[in-house]
Design a protein around this motif. Structure first.
Motif, PDB file in Angstrom:
ATOM      1  N   LYS A  81       0.829  -1.078  -0.019  1.00 16.47           N
ATOM      2  CA  LYS A  81       0.105  -0.204  -0.127  1.00 16.47           C
ATOM      3  C   LYS A  81       1.001   1.340   0.050  1.00 16.47           C
ATOM      4  O   LYS A  81       0.445   2.119  -0.973  1.00 16.47           O
ATOM      5  CB  LYS A  81      -1.049   0.153   1.234  1.00 16.47           C
ATOM      6  N   GLY A  82       1.957   1.062   0.776  1.00 15.85           N
ATOM      7  CA  GLY A  82       2.837   2.315   0.831  1.00 15.85           C
ATOM      8  C   GLY A  82       3.592   2.451  -0.413  1.00 15.85           C
ATOM      9  O   GLY A  82       3.626   3.770  -1.023  1.00 15.85           O
ATOM     10  N   ALA A  83       3.667   1.522  -1.105  1.00 11.46           N
ATOM     11  CA  ALA A  83       4.878   1.801  -2.318  1.00 11.46           C
ATOM     12  C   ALA A  83       3.581   2.183  -3.437  1.00 11.46           C
ATOM     13  O   ALA A  83       3.970   3.098  -4.354  1.00 11.46           O
ATOM     14  CB  ALA A  83       5.209   0.278  -3.083  1.00 11.46           C
ATOM     15  N   GLN A  84       2.514   1.736  -3.482  1.00 11.00           N
ATOM     16  CA  GLN A  84       1.270   2.313  -4.239  1.00 11.00           C
ATOM     17  C   GLN A  84       1.337   3.759  -4.058  1.00 11.00           C
ATOM     18  O   GLN A  84       1.206   4.465  -5.412  1.00 11.00           O
ATOM     19  CB  GLN A  84      -0.031   1.471  -4.132  1.00 11.00           C
ATOM     20  N   LEU A 109      -5.652  -8.793  -3.809  1.00  7.21           N
ATOM     21  CA  LEU A 109      -4.686  -7.422  -4.375  1.00  7.21           C
ATOM     22  C   LEU A 109      -5.470  -6.527  -5.140  1.00  7.21           C
ATOM     23  O   LEU A 109      -5.353  -5.187  -5.092  1.00  7.21           O
ATOM     24  CB  LEU A 109      -3.691  -8.028  -5.388  1.00  7.21           C
ATOM     25  N   LEU A 110      -6.454  -7.094  -5.950  1.00  8.64           N
ATOM     26  CA  LEU A 110      -7.516  -6.102  -6.623  1.00  8.64           C
ATOM     27  C   LEU A 110      -8.092  -5.387  -5.687  1.00  8.64           C
ATOM     28  O   LEU A 110      -8.523  -4.409  -6.110  1.00  8.64           O
ATOM     29  CB  LEU A 110      -8.315  -7.082  -7.555  1.00  8.64           C
ATOM     30  N   ALA A 111      -8.534  -5.671  -4.301  1.00  9.52           N
ATOM     31  CA  ALA A 111      -9.320  -4.929  -3.416  1.00  9.52           C
ATOM     32  C   ALA A 111      -8.332  -3.883  -2.573  1.00  9.52           C
ATOM     33  O   ALA A 111      -9.065  -3.064  -2.302  1.00  9.52           O
ATOM     34  CB  ALA A 111     -10.094  -6.063  -2.536  1.00  9.52           C
ATOM     35  N   LEU A 112      -7.230  -4.333  -2.670  1.00  9.21           N
ATOM     36  CA  LEU A 112      -6.452  -3.417  -1.760  1.00  9.21           C
ATOM     37  C   LEU A 112      -6.310  -1.854  -2.206  1.00  9.21           C
ATOM     38  O   LEU A 112      -6.441  -1.304  -1.155  1.00  9.21           O
ATOM     39  CB  LEU A 112      -4.830  -3.686  -2.084  1.00  9.21           C
ATOM     40  N   PRO A 113      -6.590  -1.386  -3.193  1.00  7.14           N
ATOM     41  CA  PRO A 113      -6.566   0.055  -3.468  1.00  7.14           C
ATOM     42  C   PRO A 113      -7.853   0.812  -2.906  1.00  7.14           C
ATOM     43  O   PRO A 113      -7.730   1.794  -2.518  1.00  7.14           O
ATOM     44  CB  PRO A 113      -6.719   0.198  -5.067  1.00  7.14           C
ATOM     45  N   ARG A 114      -9.026  -0.225  -2.725  1.00  4.66           N
ATOM     46  CA  ARG A 114     -10.102   0.282  -1.932  1.00  4.66           C
ATOM     47  C   ARG A 114     -10.392  -0.813  -0.917  1.00  4.66           C
ATOM     48  O   ARG A 114     -11.649  -1.226  -0.720  1.00  4.66           O
ATOM     49  CB  ARG A 114     -11.381   0.260  -2.994  1.00  4.66           C
ATOM     50  N   TYR A 115      -9.507  -0.894  -0.154  1.00  8.67           N
ATOM     51  CA  TYR A 115      -9.717  -1.881   1.139  1.00  8.67           C
ATOM     52  C   TYR A 115     -10.736  -1.413   2.064  1.00  8.67           C
ATOM     53  O   TYR A 115     -11.361  -2.347   2.545  1.00  8.67           O
ATOM     54  CB  TYR A 115      -8.189  -1.781   1.810  1.00  8.67           C
ATOM     55  N   ARG A 116     -11.134  -0.144   2.466  1.00 11.01           N
ATOM     56  CA  ARG A 116     -11.869  -0.104   3.108  1.00 11.01           C
ATOM     57  C   ARG A 116     -13.574  -0.439   2.897  1.00 11.01           C
ATOM     58  O   ARG A 116     -14.369  -0.668   3.611  1.00 11.01           O
ATOM     59  CB  ARG A 116     -12.186   1.604   3.372  1.00 11.01           C
ATOM     60  N   GLN A 117     -13.559  -0.662   1.759  1.00  6.85           N
ATOM     61  CA  GLN A 117     -15.247  -1.088   1.096  1.00  6.85           C
ATOM     62  C   GLN A 117     -15.026  -2.682   0.960  1.00  6.85           C
ATOM     63  O   GLN A 117     -16.022  -3.180   0.360  1.00  6.85           O
ATOM     64  CB  GLN A 117     -15.395  -0.380  -0.201  1.00  6.85           C
ATOM     65  N   SER A 118     -13.959  -3.424   1.245  1.00  2.10           N
ATOM     66  CA  SER A 118     -13.847  -4.698   1.005  1.00  2.10           C
ATOM     67  C   SER A 118     -13.992  -5.661   2.326  1.00  2.10           C
ATOM     68  O   SER A 118     -13.671  -5.097   3.301  1.00  2.10           O
ATOM     69  CB  SER A 118     -12.350  -5.149   0.424  1.00  2.10           C
ATOM     70  N   LEU A 127      -7.180  -1.080   9.803  1.00  2.00           N
ATOM     71  CA  LEU A 127      -6.742   0.010  10.580  1.00  2.00           C
ATOM     72  C   LEU A 127      -5.290   0.114  10.332  1.00  2.00           C
ATOM     73  O   LEU A 127      -4.760   1.457  10.216  1.00  2.00           O
ATOM     74  CB  LEU A 127      -6.837  -0.479  12.162  1.00  2.00           C
ATOM     75  N   ALA A 128      -4.476  -0.796  10.144  1.00  3.22           N
ATOM     76  CA  ALA A 128      -3.160  -0.906   9.825  1.00  3.22           C
ATOM     77  C   ALA A 128      -2.921  -0.103   8.425  1.00  3.22           C
ATOM     78  O   ALA A 128      -1.869   0.573   8.291  1.00  3.22           O
ATOM     79  CB  ALA A 128      -2.659  -1.951   9.745  1.00  3.22           C
ATOM     80  N   LEU A 129      -3.762  -0.290   7.412  1.00  9.26           N
ATOM     81  CA  LEU A 129      -3.869   0.272   6.155  1.00  9.26           C
ATOM     82  C   LEU A 129      -4.038   1.759   6.353  1.00  9.26           C
ATOM     83  O   LEU A 129      -3.516   2.570   5.368  1.00  9.26           O
ATOM     84  CB  LEU A 129      -4.619  -0.332   5.237  1.00  9.26           C
ATOM     85  N   ASP A 130      -4.940   1.889   7.059  1.00 11.39           N
ATOM     86  CA  ASP A 130      -5.378   3.308   7.448  1.00 11.39           C
ATOM     87  C   ASP A 130      -4.045   4.105   8.068  1.00 11.39           C
ATOM     88  O   ASP A 130      -3.713   5.321   7.531  1.00 11.39           O
ATOM     89  CB  ASP A 130      -6.588   3.746   8.411  1.00 11.39           C
ATOM     90  N   TYR A 131      -3.420   3.569   8.712  1.00 10.61           N
ATOM     91  CA  TYR A 131      -2.115   4.194   9.366  1.00 10.61           C
ATOM     92  C   TYR A 131      -1.067   4.110   8.494  1.00 10.61           C
ATOM     93  O   TYR A 131      -0.377   5.268   8.264  1.00 10.61           O
ATOM     94  CB  TYR A 131      -1.765   2.999  10.499  1.00 10.61           C
ATOM     95  N   ALA A 132      -0.993   3.093   7.559  1.00 10.02           N
ATOM     96  CA  ALA A 132       0.221   3.255   6.265  1.00 10.02           C
ATOM     97  C   ALA A 132      -0.337   4.482   5.402  1.00 10.02           C
ATOM     98  O   ALA A 132       0.664   5.287   5.069  1.00 10.02           O
ATOM     99  CB  ALA A 132      -0.117   2.026   5.470  1.00 10.02           C
ATOM    100  N   VAL A 133      -1.587   4.735   5.195  1.00  8.63           N
ATOM    101  CA  VAL A 133      -2.074   5.632   4.347  1.00  8.63           C
ATOM    102  C   VAL A 133      -1.583   7.203   4.854  1.00  8.63           C
ATOM    103  O   VAL A 133      -0.937   7.904   4.231  1.00  8.63           O
ATOM    104  CB  VAL A 133      -3.482   5.632   3.966  1.00  8.63           C
TER     105      VAL A 133
END
Length: 224
Positions: A81-84, A109-118, A127-133
């Motif tokens: 997610k960080g690299a993206q 992987l396909l869902a990662l860009p919109r992980y919140r809706q998955s 939560l960890a992905l929110d932190y990464a963003v």
């Protein structure tokens, strides 16, 4: 091709030659696959202009990756997610294949860009992905509320490990600045796309285009 040519093996010193020899093995171990475009070592060939910096970067990389407080699945998702968000094409290509090789599905992987809706990710992972963003944005946008939520789900050791990993991911800006493109580790398979900045605006961390199955990854991130 990158914006500058890397140091050829014939002109490299002993330590750099050792990196050139061991690097492909490490990549194969991480990805389970050979690069489909070039050697996959273009990044190291450019770092080789400053061998002491390359070695220092490598030691920091190893120290961070030896951390065992956080499970590999979560670390791989957070790193990708960080690299993206940085828009590093080399890293999303490599990271997508590392994730797949470690057991993360193409659907995830396909869902990662919109992980919140998955529904494919747990609340803890989201939560960890929110932190990464929040960490990867410029300026950093880690709020007290977000950090409090992280402390409810992660120990201090885990917080340090995750944040150090994201600090390491910031080195991907090196790759993007030199225009280091995909090495084709995800050639013909699902690959999370790098974010693209819109005209006149910095990348916000939200994908500009939906993910796709990359059969011929572009050679360079536009404008970086």
């Amino acid at each position: 091709m990158a914006r500058i040519q890397g140091v050829p093996k014939s002109k490299a010193g002993p330590m750099v030659k050792l990196v050139y020899r061991l690097g492909p093995r490490m990549m194969k171990k991480l990805t389970g696959r050979e690069p489909q475009i070039g050697s996959g070592m273009e990044l190291m060939e450019i770092w080789a202009y400053r061998p002491k910096m390359m070695m220092g970067m490598g030691k920091f990389n190893q120290a961070v990756r030896k951390g065992k407080a956080v499970d590999e699945r979560l670390k791989n998702l957070v790193e990708l997610k960080g690299a993206q968000m940085i828009g590093c094409e080399f890293c999303v290509d490599l990271g997508s294949q590392i994730c797949r090789n470690s057991g993360i599905s193409d659907e995830e992987l396909l869902a990662l860009p919109r992980y919140r809706q998955s529904d494919l990710f747990t609340d803890r992972e989201k939560l960890a992905l929110d932190y990464a963003v929040a960490v990867m944005r410029t300026p950093v946008e880690v709020t007290d509320e977000l950090f409090t939520g992280m402390r409810e789900h992660f120990s201090n050791e885990q917080l340090v490990e995750l944040t150090a990993l994201l600090t390491l991911v910031n080195l991907d800006r090196f790759n993007a600045a030199f225009g280091i493109g995909s090495a084709g580790f995800s050639e013909g398979m699902v690959c999370v796309p790098p974010d693209r900045p819109t005209a006149g605006r910095a990348t916000s961390g939200r994908p500009a285009a939906p993910p796709s199955r990359m059969t011929s990854p572009p050679s360079r991130v536009p404008g970086g």
